[in-house]
Design an enzyme around this catalytic site. Structure first.
Site, PDB file in Angstrom:
ATOM      1  N   SER A 123      28.363 -29.575  -2.429  1.00 47.10           N
ATOM      2  CA  SER A 123      29.445 -29.482  -1.456  1.00 47.10           C
ATOM      3  C   SER A 123      28.921 -29.429  -0.027  1.00 47.10           C
ATOM      4  CB  SER A 123      30.335 -28.264  -1.744  1.00 47.10           C
ATOM      5  OG  SER A 123      29.565 -27.148  -2.072  1.00 47.10           O
ATOM      6  N   HIS A 144      32.282 -35.158  -5.608  1.00 47.25           N
ATOM      7  CA  HIS A 144      32.569 -33.771  -5.243  1.00 47.25           C
ATOM      8  C   HIS A 144      33.920 -33.333  -5.802  1.00 47.25           C
ATOM      9  CE1 HIS A 144      33.129 -30.560  -1.879  1.00 47.25           C
ATOM     10  NE2 HIS A 144      32.592 -30.040  -2.951  1.00 47.25           N
ATOM     11  N   GLU A 156      35.983 -36.195  -4.000  1.00 45.33           N
ATOM     12  CA  GLU A 156      35.441 -36.920  -2.852  1.00 45.33           C
ATOM     13  C   GLU A 156      34.261 -37.753  -3.363  1.00 45.33           C
ATOM     14  OE1 GLU A 156      36.313 -33.932   0.930  1.00 45.33           O
ATOM     15  OE2 GLU A 156      34.442 -33.686  -0.155  1.00 45.33           O
ATOM     16  N   ASN A 194      35.753 -29.859   3.558  1.00 44.69           N
ATOM     17  CA  ASN A 194      35.073 -28.709   4.162  1.00 44.69           C
ATOM     18  C   ASN A 194      34.891 -28.864   5.666  1.00 44.69           C
ATOM     19  OD1 ASN A 194      34.926 -26.964   2.019  1.00 44.69           O
ATOM     20  ND2 ASN A 194      33.020 -27.855   1.253  1.00 44.69           N
TER      21      ASN A 194
HETATM   22  P1  NAI Z   1      27.026 -21.844 -10.870  1.00 45.53           P
HETATM   23  O1  NAI Z   1      26.032 -20.870 -10.371  1.00 45.53           O
HETATM   24  O2  NAI Z   1      28.277 -21.341 -11.500  1.00 45.53           O
HETATM   25  O3  NAI Z   1      26.310 -22.802 -11.960  1.00 45.53           O
HETATM   26  C1  NAI Z   1      25.092 -23.436 -11.738  1.00 45.53           C
HETATM   27  C2  NAI Z   1      24.420 -23.643 -13.076  1.00 45.53           C
HETATM   28  O4  NAI Z   1      23.310 -24.503 -12.869  1.00 45.53           O
HETATM   29  C3  NAI Z   1      23.898 -22.362 -13.686  1.00 45.53           C
HETATM   30  O5  NAI Z   1      24.381 -22.232 -15.015  1.00 45.53           O
HETATM   31  C4  NAI Z   1      22.380 -22.512 -13.658  1.00 45.53           C
HETATM   32  O6  NAI Z   1      21.744 -21.940 -14.776  1.00 45.53           O
HETATM   33  C5  NAI Z   1      22.229 -24.026 -13.663  1.00 45.53           C
HETATM   34  N1  NAI Z   1      20.993 -24.506 -13.081  1.00 45.53           N
HETATM   35  C6  NAI Z   1      20.378 -24.065 -11.946  1.00 45.53           C
HETATM   36  N2  NAI Z   1      19.266 -24.786 -11.733  1.00 45.53           N
HETATM   37  C7  NAI Z   1      19.169 -25.697 -12.724  1.00 45.53           C
HETATM   38  C8  NAI Z   1      18.258 -26.732 -13.029  1.00 45.53           C
HETATM   39  N3  NAI Z   1      17.191 -26.944 -12.276  1.00 45.53           N
HETATM   40  N4  NAI Z   1      18.501 -27.499 -14.107  1.00 45.53           N
HETATM   41  C9  NAI Z   1      19.581 -27.277 -14.884  1.00 45.53           C
HETATM   42  N5  NAI Z   1      20.467 -26.291 -14.656  1.00 45.53           N
HETATM   43  C10 NAI Z   1      20.275 -25.518 -13.577  1.00 45.53           C
HETATM   44  O7  NAI Z   1      27.330 -22.820  -9.654  1.00 45.53           O
HETATM   45  P2  NAI Z   1      28.639 -23.695  -9.366  1.00 45.53           P
HETATM   46  O8  NAI Z   1      29.587 -22.896  -8.574  1.00 45.53           O
HETATM   47  O9  NAI Z   1      29.092 -24.320 -10.631  1.00 45.53           O
HETATM   48  O10 NAI Z   1      28.056 -24.806  -8.375  1.00 45.53           O
HETATM   49  C11 NAI Z   1      27.241 -25.856  -8.819  1.00 45.53           C
HETATM   50  C12 NAI Z   1      27.205 -26.951  -7.774  1.00 45.53           C
HETATM   51  O11 NAI Z   1      28.534 -27.375  -7.481  1.00 45.53           O
HETATM   52  C13 NAI Z   1      26.589 -26.560  -6.436  1.00 45.53           C
HETATM   53  O12 NAI Z   1      25.928 -27.679  -5.918  1.00 45.53           O
HETATM   54  C14 NAI Z   1      27.809 -26.217  -5.586  1.00 45.53           C
HETATM   55  O13 NAI Z   1      27.575 -26.374  -4.211  1.00 45.53           O
HETATM   56  C15 NAI Z   1      28.792 -27.257  -6.094  1.00 45.53           C
HETATM   57  N6  NAI Z   1      30.209 -26.930  -5.910  1.00 45.53           N
HETATM   58  C16 NAI Z   1      30.673 -25.670  -6.184  1.00 45.53           C
HETATM   59  C17 NAI Z   1      32.029 -25.387  -6.022  1.00 45.53           C
HETATM   60  C18 NAI Z   1      32.564 -24.033  -6.317  1.00 45.53           C
HETATM   61  O14 NAI Z   1      33.691 -23.743  -5.881  1.00 45.53           O
HETATM   62  N7  NAI Z   1      31.862 -23.187  -7.047  1.00 45.53           N
HETATM   63  C19 NAI Z   1      32.982 -26.438  -5.595  1.00 45.53           C
HETATM   64  C20 NAI Z   1      32.382 -27.746  -5.449  1.00 45.53           C
HETATM   65  C21 NAI Z   1      31.047 -27.951  -5.562  1.00 45.53           C
END
Ligand code: NAI
Length: 504
Positions: A123, A144, A156, A194
């Site tokens: 994001s 996105h 997006e 954003n």
């Molecule tokens: P989260 O922390 O809930 O999940 C991330 C997951 O990725 C975790 O389960 C972790 O174990 C795993 N992970 C971390 N490094 C890894 C790797 N090298 N290989 C495989 N798995 C790995 O995070 P969330 O909120 O789901 O965000 C994920 C992505 O989505 C980020 O880039 C964030 O900026 C983006 N995003 C998040 C939003 C939100 O509202 N939470 C909305 C839109 C985008």
């Protein structure tokens, strides 16, 4: 012909909040989904959570058990990244770190076929920057989603400098097939949502910082008059001030400290104090059990007037006239193209805010009892309105103004004299940011409105909203905000100027 079909295998990396939701979206569309997470057991936990969520839908009769089971069965947890080799599309939703994303994409390029498309759900990180370390940056695209991914409509589709336009087009089509509302955007800080959403928080913060109204009143105005689902303070408390403040800072820095995106000191105070919002039990509001819920300032009942005089055209506020009529108020109309529309009630004159201090406008129009009122999304259905009296307005005049709006069924919040009030300046600034994104070739006009409605549930696209208001009116509001503040932050987008000059 798109490169994707229902037979395409979709891999999702990262099974957290977003990854699990994205896997559900792809599986619902009939794809075989491979879900990988670096943390042991996380992929299976993600699937279990999805199954739980779907069971609730089954209980409510919104999905059959067979469909829910079949959807879950299509998501296969895999324990090593090499198992993602068959994927036609990999969607990454891992930790928001450039170095880690680049390292994972390097691995994927070795594991998957050359034709595999790699999409990132980042994001805030530049798609161009992520692609810079890749062998095939043309295969990388931003995809996105918004939280929660199965519910929020917007995707997006972000093109980095090297993204193959055909791949962006195919991801756009695939998102639409998945039931989403896709928009194209160029990889720029904050993409569309954003970026364009910043003033929603910033203007509320500013008004509050200047003491014009308390948080509960501003929230109530944005909800009940502006039609937004949540006001800025309750929304920031929900998102978390650590996250929301970090996004604002990253957009501000990425735009080389453009004052339009200036972060707020009162939000920084909360972050410094560890008051992150709901998740920490305290933010702008107190979430402890015994906390007294803050309520909006609401004026006491005043008597309804028997008659009013309306001079000139009230523009969008004409919708108020039938409400006054229904309340039994006699209306005298005075045709006058030379003046801005105004309502005279008792000693008071009421005008839709134009971005000036009411006090200043009262002096210029020689109407000391001037009371500005705020913009509403829909004056007919709005349940609350803000009034900002001039400093020199008499109490009788203010009470007459309150009585008129109360007769029309509105709760009235008196706010201090702040330029552009609450809803008007927020909406004009949102639209201005939207126009600027269009002007800078990030996306087109339609994408701004689709994005803000589909990604953050705005009740109306900001560009369509100011188009209804009148673009020249919105431009005046911004120009008056510049006069009041003397700050570049309120400078109008060249595209808005150009549209007004062209007669829009
Ligand atoms: P989260 O922390 O809930 O999940 C991330 C997951 O990725 C975790 O389960 C972790 O174990 C795993 N992970 C971390 N490094 C890894 C790797 N090298 N290989 C495989 N798995 C790995 O995070 P969330 O909120 O789901 O965000 C994920 C992505 O989505 C980020 O880039 C964030 O900026 C983006 N995003 C998040 C939003 C939100 O509202 N939470 C909305 C839109 C985008």
């Amino acid at each position: 012909m798109s490169r994707f079909s229902t037979d395409s295998v979709i891999a999702v990396i990262g099974a957290g909040t977003m990854g699990a939701g994205i896997a559900q979206v792809a599986a619902k569309a009939g794809h075989q989904v491979l879900l990988f997470d670096a943390a042991e057991g996380a992929a299976q936990r993600g699937i279990d959570n999805t199954a739980k969520g779907l069971n609730k839908l089954v209980e409510r009769g919104r999905m059959t058990k067979d469909d829910a089971d079949a959807l879950v069965a299509r998501i296969l947890p895999v324990s090593v990244i090499n198992d993602l080799a068959p994927a036609n599309l990999v969607i990454e939703a891992i930790v928001e770190r450039l170095d880690i994303k680049q390292q994972v994409f390097g691995q994927l390029e070795d594991i998957c076929a050359e034709s595999t498309v790699i999409a990132t759900n980042t994001s805030s990180i530049s798609v161009t920057a992520i692609g810079s370390s890749m062998k095939r940056p043309q295969n990388l695209v931003g995809m996105h989603f918004f939280n929660p991914a199965p519910i929020m409509k917007l995707v997006e589709v972000i093109s980095g400098l090297d993204t193959d336009p055909q791949i962006a087009a195919d991801i756009y089509d695939l998102s639409a097939i998945w039931g989403k509302l896709p928009v194209h955007a160029k990889s720029t800080p904050g993409f569309i949502v954003n970026r364009v959403a910043r003033p929603f928080y910033a203007e509320g913060l500013r008004i509050n910082q200047e003491g014009a109204a308390d948080i509960a009143t501003i929230d109530a105005l944005l909800r009940e008059c502006g039609g937004f689902r949540m006001g800025p303070f309750e929304l920031m408390d929900l998102i978390g001030h650590d996250v929301n403040y970090a996004v604002t800072c990253s957009v501000f820095e990425a735009f080389y400290n453009d004052p339009r995106f200036l972060p707020s000191l009162i939000q920084k105070e909360l972050v410094d104090a560890g008051h992150f919002g709901r998740k920490s039990g305290k933010g702008f509001y107190d979430y402890s059990e015994d906390a007294v819920k803050a309520t909006p300032a609401t004026a006491d009942a005043q008597s309804a007037p028997s008659s009013i005089t309306i001079e000139g055209d009230l523009g969008v506020a004409e919708a108020l006239v039938p409400l006054f009529e229904q309340a039994g108020v006699k209306i005298n109309r005075v045709e006058n193209d030379e003046v801005e529309g105004m309502i005279m009630v008792g000693d008071a004159t009421l005008m839709l805010t134009n971005g000036q201090f009411t006090t200043q406008r009262a002096g210029e129009t020689m109407r000391p009892n001037l009371v500005n009122f705020d913009l509403a999304l829909d004056y007919t259905t709005a349940s609350r309105i803000a009034l900002a009296p001039a400093d020199q307005a008499s109490e009788d005049a203010i009470n007459a103004a309150i009585g008129l709006f109360q007769a029309a069924g509105k709760a009235v919040s008196i706010i201090d004299d702040v330029p552009g009030m609450a809803v008007m300046r927020t909406v004009c600034m949102l639209a201005n940011e939207g126009f600027d994104a269009v002007n800078q070739q990030v996306c087109d006009d339609a994408a701004v409105d689709i994005a803000m409605k589909g990604g953050v549930n705005y009740p109306c696209g900001p560009i369509e909203w100011v188009t209804t208001l009148g673009l020249s009116y919105a431009l005046d509001v911004l120009d008056n905000l510049i006069d009041a503040y003397g700050e570049d932050r309120y400078r109008a987008s060249p595209l808005l100027l150009r549209k007004v000059a062209g007669g829009a």
